[in-house]
Design a protein around this motif. Structure first.
Motif, PDB file in Angstrom:
ATOM      1  N   GLN A 131       0.834  -1.204   0.000  1.00 33.21           N
ATOM      2  CA  GLN A 131       0.000   0.000   0.000  1.00 33.21           C
ATOM      3  C   GLN A 131       0.872   1.259   0.000  1.00 33.21           C
ATOM      4  O   GLN A 131       0.587   2.226  -0.695  1.00 33.21           O
ATOM      5  CB  GLN A 131      -0.907   0.006   1.235  1.00 33.21           C
ATOM      6  N   GLN A 132       1.934   1.240   0.827  1.00 32.12           N
ATOM      7  CA  GLN A 132       2.810   2.407   0.872  1.00 32.12           C
ATOM      8  C   GLN A 132       3.549   2.598  -0.451  1.00 32.12           C
ATOM      9  O   GLN A 132       3.721   3.732  -0.922  1.00 32.12           O
ATOM     10  CB  GLN A 132       3.804   2.268   2.026  1.00 32.12           C
ATOM     11  N   ALA A 133       3.994   1.501  -1.037  1.00 30.09           N
ATOM     12  CA  ALA A 133       4.634   1.589  -2.345  1.00 30.09           C
ATOM     13  C   ALA A 133       3.656   2.097  -3.403  1.00 30.09           C
ATOM     14  O   ALA A 133       4.021   2.904  -4.274  1.00 30.09           O
ATOM     15  CB  ALA A 133       5.182   0.215  -2.735  1.00 30.09           C
ATOM     16  N   TYR A 134       2.423   1.627  -3.314  1.00 29.27           N
ATOM     17  CA  TYR A 134       1.382   2.081  -4.239  1.00 29.27           C
ATOM     18  C   TYR A 134       1.176   3.591  -4.147  1.00 29.27           C
ATOM     19  O   TYR A 134       1.049   4.287  -5.147  1.00 29.27           O
ATOM     20  CB  TYR A 134       0.087   1.332  -3.923  1.00 29.27           C
ATOM     21  N   LEU A 135       1.125   4.108  -2.931  1.00 28.31           N
ATOM     22  CA  LEU A 135       0.967   5.549  -2.744  1.00 28.31           C
ATOM     23  C   LEU A 135       2.122   6.314  -3.368  1.00 28.31           C
ATOM     24  O   LEU A 135       1.918   7.332  -4.050  1.00 28.31           O
ATOM     25  CB  LEU A 135       0.887   5.877  -1.250  1.00 28.31           C
ATOM     26  N   GLY A 136       3.353   5.857  -3.133  1.00 29.80           N
ATOM     27  CA  GLY A 136       4.512   6.543  -3.692  1.00 29.80           C
ATOM     28  C   GLY A 136       4.542   6.507  -5.201  1.00 29.80           C
ATOM     29  O   GLY A 136       4.903   7.502  -5.854  1.00 29.80           O
ATOM     30  N   TYR A 137       4.152   5.374  -5.781  1.00 30.62           N
ATOM     31  CA  TYR A 137       4.161   5.247  -7.235  1.00 30.62           C
ATOM     32  C   TYR A 137       3.072   6.090  -7.883  1.00 30.62           C
ATOM     33  O   TYR A 137       3.327   6.819  -8.847  1.00 30.62           O
ATOM     34  CB  TYR A 137       4.005   3.780  -7.618  1.00 30.62           C
ATOM     35  N   ASN A 138       1.863   6.020  -7.352  1.00 31.15           N
ATOM     36  CA  ASN A 138       0.756   6.736  -7.971  1.00 31.15           C
ATOM     37  C   ASN A 138       0.797   8.242  -7.725  1.00 31.15           C
ATOM     38  O   ASN A 138       0.021   8.982  -8.325  1.00 31.15           O
ATOM     39  CB  ASN A 138      -0.573   6.155  -7.499  1.00 31.15           C
ATOM     40  N   SER A 139       1.659   8.693  -6.831  1.00 29.04           N
ATOM     41  CA  SER A 139       1.836  10.132  -6.640  1.00 29.04           C
ATOM     42  C   SER A 139       3.103  10.634  -7.324  1.00 29.04           C
ATOM     43  O   SER A 139       3.531  11.754  -7.076  1.00 29.04           O
ATOM     44  CB  SER A 139       1.875  10.466  -5.153  1.00 29.04           C
ATOM     45  N   TYR A 140       3.723   9.788  -8.158  1.00 29.79           N
ATOM     46  CA  TYR A 140       4.902  10.135  -8.958  1.00 29.79           C
ATOM     47  C   TYR A 140       6.153  10.374  -8.110  1.00 29.79           C
ATOM     48  O   TYR A 140       7.155  10.868  -8.624  1.00 29.79           O
ATOM     49  CB  TYR A 140       4.650  11.380  -9.827  1.00 29.79           C
ATOM     50  N   ILE A 141       6.126  10.020  -6.847  1.00 29.89           N
ATOM     51  CA  ILE A 141       7.320  10.194  -6.033  1.00 29.89           C
ATOM     52  C   ILE A 141       8.379   9.166  -6.416  1.00 29.89           C
ATOM     53  O   ILE A 141       9.574   9.478  -6.451  1.00 29.89           O
ATOM     54  CB  ILE A 141       6.966  10.077  -4.542  1.00 29.89           C
ATOM     55  N   ILE A 142       7.962   7.947  -6.717  1.00 23.65           N
ATOM     56  CA  ILE A 142       8.891   6.899  -7.131  1.00 23.65           C
ATOM     57  C   ILE A 142       8.397   6.277  -8.427  1.00 23.65           C
ATOM     58  O   ILE A 142       7.202   6.351  -8.758  1.00 23.65           O
ATOM     59  CB  ILE A 142       9.049   5.810  -6.050  1.00 23.65           C
ATOM     60  N   ASP A 143       9.333   5.653  -9.152  1.00 23.56           N
ATOM     61  CA  ASP A 143       9.016   4.915 -10.371  1.00 23.56           C
ATOM     62  C   ASP A 143       9.855   3.652 -10.411  1.00 23.56           C
ATOM     63  O   ASP A 143      10.938   3.588  -9.800  1.00 23.56           O
ATOM     64  CB  ASP A 143       9.321   5.758 -11.621  1.00 23.56           C
ATOM     65  N   PRO A 144       9.398   2.619 -11.145  1.00 23.31           N
ATOM     66  CA  PRO A 144      10.183   1.387 -11.268  1.00 23.31           C
ATOM     67  C   PRO A 144      11.352   1.578 -12.232  1.00 23.31           C
ATOM     68  O   PRO A 144      11.286   2.402 -13.161  1.00 23.31           O
ATOM     69  CB  PRO A 144       9.163   0.386 -11.815  1.00 23.31           C
ATOM     70  N   LEU A 145      12.413   0.808 -12.005  1.00 26.76           N
ATOM     71  CA  LEU A 145      13.532   0.854 -12.945  1.00 26.76           C
ATOM     72  C   LEU A 145      13.091   0.397 -14.320  1.00 26.76           C
ATOM     73  O   LEU A 145      13.562   0.911 -15.345  1.00 26.76           O
ATOM     74  CB  LEU A 145      14.682  -0.021 -12.435  1.00 26.76           C
ATOM     75  N   ASN A 146      12.187  -0.563 -14.363  1.00 25.44           N
ATOM     76  CA  ASN A 146      11.561  -0.951 -15.629  1.00 25.44           C
ATOM     77  C   ASN A 146      10.130  -1.363 -15.325  1.00 25.44           C
ATOM     78  O   ASN A 146       9.768  -1.610 -14.181  1.00 25.44           O
ATOM     79  CB  ASN A 146      12.337  -2.077 -16.329  1.00 25.44           C
ATOM     80  N   THR A 147       9.328  -1.423 -16.334  1.00 26.93           N
ATOM     81  CA  THR A 147       7.887  -1.626 -16.139  1.00 26.93           C
ATOM     82  C   THR A 147       7.457  -3.086 -16.297  1.00 26.93           C
ATOM     83  O   THR A 147       6.282  -3.364 -16.495  1.00 26.93           O
ATOM     84  CB  THR A 147       7.097  -0.754 -17.118  1.00 26.93           C
ATOM     85  N   THR A 148       8.382  -3.999 -16.187  1.00 26.03           N
ATOM     86  CA  THR A 148       7.992  -5.403 -16.185  1.00 26.03           C
ATOM     87  C   THR A 148       7.364  -5.760 -14.843  1.00 26.03           C
ATOM     88  O   THR A 148       7.697  -5.175 -13.810  1.00 26.03           O
ATOM     89  CB  THR A 148       9.208  -6.313 -16.431  1.00 26.03           C
ATOM     90  N   ASN A 149       6.461  -6.725 -14.862  1.00 28.23           N
ATOM     91  CA  ASN A 149       5.734  -7.068 -13.646  1.00 28.23           C
ATOM     92  C   ASN A 149       6.640  -7.577 -12.533  1.00 28.23           C
ATOM     93  O   ASN A 149       6.326  -7.417 -11.346  1.00 28.23           O
ATOM     94  CB  ASN A 149       4.662  -8.120 -13.954  1.00 28.23           C
ATOM     95  N   ASN A 150       7.779  -8.188 -12.886  1.00 24.19           N
ATOM     96  CA  ASN A 150       8.649  -8.755 -11.851  1.00 24.19           C
ATOM     97  C   ASN A 150       9.741  -7.787 -11.401  1.00 24.19           C
ATOM     98  O   ASN A 150      10.627  -8.160 -10.636  1.00 24.19           O
ATOM     99  CB  ASN A 150       9.271 -10.063 -12.330  1.00 24.19           C
ATOM    100  N   ASN A 151       9.683  -6.533 -11.851  1.00 24.16           N
ATOM    101  CA  ASN A 151      10.658  -5.547 -11.375  1.00 24.16           C
ATOM    102  C   ASN A 151      10.452  -5.289  -9.882  1.00 24.16           C
ATOM    103  O   ASN A 151       9.326  -5.110  -9.406  1.00 24.16           O
ATOM    104  CB  ASN A 151      10.482  -4.222 -12.127  1.00 24.16           C
ATOM    105  N   ILE A 152      11.564  -5.247  -9.113  1.00 26.09           N
ATOM    106  CA  ILE A 152      11.466  -5.007  -7.667  1.00 26.09           C
ATOM    107  C   ILE A 152      12.361  -3.849  -7.217  1.00 26.09           C
ATOM    108  O   ILE A 152      12.586  -3.664  -6.026  1.00 26.09           O
ATOM    109  CB  ILE A 152      11.817  -6.279  -6.862  1.00 26.09           C
ATOM    110  N   GLU A 153      12.861  -3.059  -8.176  1.00 28.86           N
ATOM    111  CA  GLU A 153      13.713  -1.928  -7.847  1.00 28.86           C
ATOM    112  C   GLU A 153      13.061  -0.632  -8.325  1.00 28.86           C
ATOM    113  O   GLU A 153      12.472  -0.591  -9.411  1.00 28.86           O
ATOM    114  CB  GLU A 153      15.098  -2.084  -8.477  1.00 28.86           C
ATOM    115  N   TYR A 154      13.225   0.427  -7.511  1.00 29.76           N
ATOM    116  CA  TYR A 154      12.564   1.697  -7.793  1.00 29.76           C
ATOM    117  C   TYR A 154      13.542   2.850  -7.588  1.00 29.76           C
ATOM    118  O   TYR A 154      14.522   2.735  -6.841  1.00 29.76           O
ATOM    119  CB  TYR A 154      11.343   1.867  -6.877  1.00 29.76           C
ATOM    120  N   PHE A 155      13.257   3.963  -8.247  1.00 30.69           N
ATOM    121  CA  PHE A 155      14.073   5.161  -8.090  1.00 30.69           C
ATOM    122  C   PHE A 155      13.168   6.343  -7.761  1.00 30.69           C
ATOM    123  O   PHE A 155      11.948   6.302  -7.949  1.00 30.69           O
ATOM    124  CB  PHE A 155      14.904   5.440  -9.354  1.00 30.69           C
ATOM    125  N   THR A 156      13.782   7.413  -7.287  1.00 31.73           N
ATOM    126  CA  THR A 156      13.026   8.579  -6.843  1.00 31.73           C
ATOM    127  C   THR A 156      12.858   9.610  -7.947  1.00 31.73           C
ATOM    128  O   THR A 156      13.717   9.742  -8.823  1.00 31.73           O
ATOM    129  CB  THR A 156      13.707   9.232  -5.631  1.00 31.73           C
TER     130      THR A 156
END
Length: 504
Positions: free
Chosen positions: A177-202
């Motif tokens: 849920q916390q990751a979802y909030l950060g992603y949907n508010s553009y604070i963080i993004d995934p390194l790549n948009t594949t479903n199995n990506n587990i790394e994010y950047f700011t």
């Protein structure tokens, strides 16, 4: 050309990974020195004295010390001042409230049989606000190292991107849920948009100048209803027992704001304003018991020993979260000009599964010396092992329970009280010292308190007035992980208490 984008998403989720932490456990595991005016004025040192409604919370044998049937009511004014120091910037916030924080009745039964060694029996019922949870805090300053993005990244890294990109919100755990909030508010993004990506950047620009504000407003109470019975044996011993019902109703609203004007080097969305709001509602009930004894070796001396069991709570949490961000995107054109403003507004409401909390038990040893009808002096010493606090089911809280075992320790408390009578007027004073529950006393410092008051006996009616002052310093982290730079809080409480007692 400027453009404005808005996203508003609300979801209701039941989480199996809890959000509770050590601070929540301490909120309900610690109690204030509330109660009647006489109790407050004398620093709560009533373990060997009895004869006061609030003394039942220290030693249940004290109800049999009452001379007559009585009914008591107490009104208190709570004033709390919090001075904050966050990276050298000092702020202050006050909270003031009134509370009918005590109401009780005691009934005394004399044994008329000369052959019986059991001289007296008492029953009592008493309600008290064991802890007033009303409070206000405000901190602000410039953090030159850490941004709010660290909070969302700490939860996001390790979470498959496919989970955040789905609309099955009810299946998300708390960290997701916390990751979802950060992603949907553009604070963080995934390194790549594949479903199995587990790394994010700011998407928040670095540079080390983050102006941050944190405001917390809370209201609520930790109520305690006590059913008491006590008896006296041979005018030497008193024995008592309490059965206690506990009630928690707590609401906390916090609002974190961050702004920065750091250079924007990355192409794409760059967030420079964040508002992160959290609204927590906790409610539930609990049970505990007390046993105690008072021994009178001489007419002047009284000794007391009492045990307070852990409180076993069953609690419910509801958490509503909202993130609003604004920032800038850079147009990948030759002049690299500013072209858009982005605004996001995702909302998440979580209702957690009911959970249990066990607070620590408490031992109290007491001594009192009575100077005839002129006055008295009383001393209590208590011990409470906070490392025994525990969330349950244990499998759902392995990290929280491990932290409490490793970070918390046994806390001692000393209470000293005195009273001097001038005919119908009583003059009172008290002192209180409570040790930090942490092994590292910097996290929460020791508490020191002073009190005083007076009382007047009108015959069938008694009126008592007390003033109590206490101070404690502690570190306040805005978030449990990621952004954990603390504000140093100086907490000062001033309490005025009025009690009216009617003899029946």
């Amino acid at each position: 050309m400027k453009k404005i984008f808005a996203i508003a998403i609300a979801t209701l989720a039941v989480s199996t990974i809890q959000a509770q932490d050590i601070n929540d456990a301490l909120r309900y595991g610690q109690t204030d020195l509330n109660g009647t005016a006489r109790f407050r004025a004398m620093g709560g040192a009533f373990g060997a004295l009895g004869g006061d409604f609030s003394s039942l919370n220290v030693n249940p044998a004290g109800s049999v010390i009452f001379a007559n049937n009585q009914v008591g009511l107490t009104l208190s004014n709570f004033n709390i001042k919090n001075n904050s120091n966050y990276f050298g910037n000092k702020t202050s916030e006050n909270d003031n409230s009134f509370d009918l924080n005590q109401a009780g009745a005691v009934f005394i039964f004399e044994n008329g049989s000369a052959k019986s060694d059991w001289k007296k029996f008492s029953i009592a019922i008493n309600y008290e606000n064991a802890r007033n949870l009303d409070n206000s805090l405000f901190s602000s300053g410039v953090n030159r190292q850490n941004s709010i993005d660290n909070y969302f990244l700490s939860y996001a890294n390790g979470v498959p991107f496919g989970n955040l990109n789905s609309f099955n919100y009810e299946d998300l755990f708390f960290n997701e849920q916390q990751a979802y909030l950060g992603y949907n508010s553009y604070i963080i993004d995934p390194l790549n948009t594949t479903n199995n990506n587990i790394e994010y950047f700011t998407n928040i620009a670095g540079g080390g100048n983050y102006y941050q504000e944190n405001s917390i407003e809370s209201v609520g109470y930790n109520g305690k209803l006590t059913f008491n019975a006590a008896t006296e044996y041979k005018d030497k011993f008193a024995f008592g027992i309490n059965l206690n019902s506990h009630f928690i109703d707590y609401r906390q609203s916090s609002s974190f704001f961050e702004a920065n004007d750091n250079p924007r080097y990355a192409v794409g969305s760059t967030v420079d304003r964040v508002r992160f709001n959290n609204q927590l509602y906790t409610y539930g009930t609990g049970f505990s018991f007390n046993i105690g004894t008072i021994f009178k070796p001489t007419k002047e001396v009284r000794l007391g020993l009492a045990y307070e069991s852990p409180t076993w709570y069953r609690l419910n949490d509801e958490l509503s979260q909202r993130v609003v961000t604004s920032g800038y995107g850079l147009n990948a054109t030759q002049d690299n000009t500013l072209y858009s403003t982005q605004i996001t507004d995702p909302n998440v409401t979580m209702i957690f599964q009911p959970y249990k909390l066990q607070t620590p038990g408490k031992w109290t040893g007491s001594f009192a010396y009575i100077f005839g009808k002129k006055g008295l002096i009383s001393l209590d010493y208590s011990m409470k092992d906070y490392s025994n606090m525990e969330y349950r089911p244990q499998n759902d809280f392995p990290n929280e329970n491990r932290s409490m075992r490793n970070l918390l320790t046994t806390s001692s408390e000393v209470r000293l009280g005195t009273e001097y009578k001038i005919k119908k007027l009583s003059l009172r004073g008290g002192y209180r010292w409570e040790q930090s529950p942490y092994k590292n006393g910097n996290a929460i410092g020791d508490l020191t308190g002073y009190s005083g008051g007076l009382g007047y006996n009108f015959g069938s009616t008694k009126v008592d007035l007390a003033y109590a002052h206490a101070k404690r310093n502690y570190n306040l982290q805005f978030f449990s992980q990621g952004l954990v730079d603390p504000a140093r809080i100086e907490n000062i409480t001033d309490n005025v208490t009025l009690t009216v007692i009617f003899e029946l």
